[in-house]
Enzyme design. Structure first.
Site, PDB file in Angstrom:
ATOM      1  CD  GLU A  81      -2.940   1.110   2.294  1.00  0.00           C
ATOM      2  OE1 GLU A  81      -3.545   2.152   2.603  1.00  0.00           O
ATOM      3  OE2 GLU A  81      -3.166   0.008   2.808  1.00  0.00           O
ATOM      4  CE  LYS A 259      -6.547  -0.825   5.567  1.00  0.00           C
ATOM      5  NZ  LYS A 259      -5.761   0.060   4.677  1.00  0.00           N
ATOM      6  CG  ASP A 275       0.117 -15.860  12.450  1.00  0.00           C
ATOM      7  OD1 ASP A 275      -0.571 -15.212  11.640  1.00  0.00           O
ATOM      8  OD2 ASP A 275      -0.219 -16.966  12.895  1.00  0.00           O
ATOM      9  CG  HIS A 373      -3.792   6.827  -0.520  1.00  0.00           C
ATOM     10  ND1 HIS A 373      -3.025   5.898   0.153  1.00  0.00           N
ATOM     11  CD2 HIS A 373      -4.501   6.139  -1.440  1.00  0.00           C
ATOM     12  CE1 HIS A 373      -3.270   4.695  -0.341  1.00  0.00           C
ATOM     13  NE2 HIS A 373      -4.158   4.812  -1.314  1.00  0.00           N
TER      14      HIS A 373
END
Length: 419
Positions: A81, A259, A275, A373
């Site tokens: 991202e 998030k 993990d 972004h």
């Protein structure tokens, strides 16, 4: 070693790697591994998972400007991202001169759960388990003498009587100190080993024997002071705090808020070979522990127009076992961070999560998330639009001049350059 490298983002990948190599003493062989010229292969991939046909590379970036517990640290971040690495680096810069990030660690205790059903006297069974606690823990520790020799192993247990939809069940929680390992294998082995003994003690039937990813005995906290991020703009400061407060009361906002935190956390977890799913599950469960899903961070106004941020979450990560030791790039990622314990690794990861959240809230409180972004996403859009390698920088330059970063706009620029 200093992580403050002005203009690091303007360097070519080879130049960035050269600087990191000098700071962290990477060998020529290790440089070839990071560049993808050597190291990870289909053969190695085939040892890690089933039905292998290849492998999928993920970009590995370095976040700079981090000082964690008075030690400068370069942070490897594996993510697809755009803007994540840049945002973390920029946020860390605001905290650097005020001492950077300070962390604390509750220890490496993981829970193993053994579910027991068909118990006629669940509360009597609860008492019997506690009466046999020493024998249960001794049997657990026989499964991993190496861990015990290092000071780890099963340390305690809890017994819960839980009302299910149709019956009561007894659930035994083992508390295992896994030291510098994530610990899933050790905990699961112990839980399976004591199942027959628990069936004998309770006259019940064991069903589940597995660790819990809600590692609430393995908590990491990080704190930082971000110096005057809005240049004494009180309105922007208030917007920042308003955005944070919504995440404390509204789960719809909290989901996106957290998030963003996990953008940073998961990228470091992945880079280090740990993990990501376990860490993400634990973090989101912890965010819901008070009955409402809410922010993992807290923000307060400090002195001299500063903002004080804290983060608290479970981080079940380690440096021993799994991909952390079998994946060549993961091993180099922890070398670049110069971490020697699971505590140091968890401290770095939590600090990145806090920085990521600061960066997101700061942008949301000013021009909004999309402009910055999309500017960083323009390189991907240019490739999607068919730009050649030698055209990409020009496409981004023209898009920036026009202030247009939508895909249709990028396509028009690429088309014009092709004539």
């Amino acid at each position: 070693m200093s992580t403050r490298i002005p203009g690091f983002y303007n360097l070519l990948p080879e130049e960035r790697l050269s600087q990191i190599a000098k700071a962290t003493n990477l060998t020529d062989k290790e440089l070839e591994i990071i560049k993808g010229n050597k190291g990870f292969s289909v053969k190695e991939a085939d040892r890690m998972i089933e039905n292998v046909i290849g492998y999928m590379p993920i970009p590995l970036g370095i976040a700079v400007n981090f000082k964690i517990n008075n030690k400068d640290a370069f942070i490897p971040m594996a993510t697809e991202e755009p803007s994540v690495v840049a945002a973390a680096s920029n946020a860390a810069k605001y905290a650097y001169d005020s001492g950077g990030f300070t962390t604390s660690y509750s220890g490496a205790i993981m829970r193993g759960q053994i579910q027991i059903t068909e118990v006629k006297d669940p509360y009597g069974a609860l008492a019997k388990v506690y009466e046999n606690k020493r024998e249960i823990l001794q049997l657990c520790n026989k499964q991993d003498p190496t861990l015990v020799s290092l000071g780890g192993g099963a340390k305690n247990l809890e017994v819960h009587v839980i009302d299910g939809p149709t019956k009561k069940m007894v659930v035994v929680h083992l508390f295992v100190d896994t030291k510098d390992a994530m610990g899933a294998n050790a905990v699961n082995t112990m839980a399976e080993a004591v199942a027959p003994l628990l069936e004998k003690i309770t006259n019940g039937k064991v069903v589940l024997r597995i660790l819990s990813n809600l590692a609430d005995q393995r908590i990491v906290r990080a704190r930082a002071t971000f110096q005057d991020p809005f240049n004494d703009n009180k309105e922007a400061m208030n917007k920042f705090m308003d955005a944070y407060e919504l995440a404390m009361i509204d789960p719809y906002r909290a989901a996106t808020h957290n998030k963003g935190i996990m953008n940073g956390i998961s990228s470091v977890v992945l880079a280090s070979g740990n993990d990501t799913r376990a860490v993400e599950a634990g973090a989101h469960a912890y965010a819901s522990r008070l009955g409402t899903y809410r922010s993992l961070t807290h923000w307060e106004k400090g002195e001299n127009h500063s903002i004080i941020g804290t983060i608290e979450l479970p981080l079940a990560v380690g440096l021993i076992g799994g991909a952390t030791t079998s994946h060549p790039v993961a091993k180099l990622a922890t070398k670049i961070m110069q971490v020697e314990t699971a505590e140091e690794l968890a401290s770095n990861i939590a600090s990145v999560g806090l920085a990521q959240n600061f960066a997101a809230l700061r942008v949301l409180a000013s021009e909004g998330i999309q402009q910055g972004h999309m500017r960083l996403h323009a390189r991907n859009l240019a490739l999607m639009a068919g730009a050649k390698d030698n055209q990409i920088d020009k496409v981004i330059e023209l898009a920036a001049k026009q202030g247009k970063f939508k895909f249709d706009d990028i396509k028009k620029i690429v088309k014009a350059l092709s004539y």
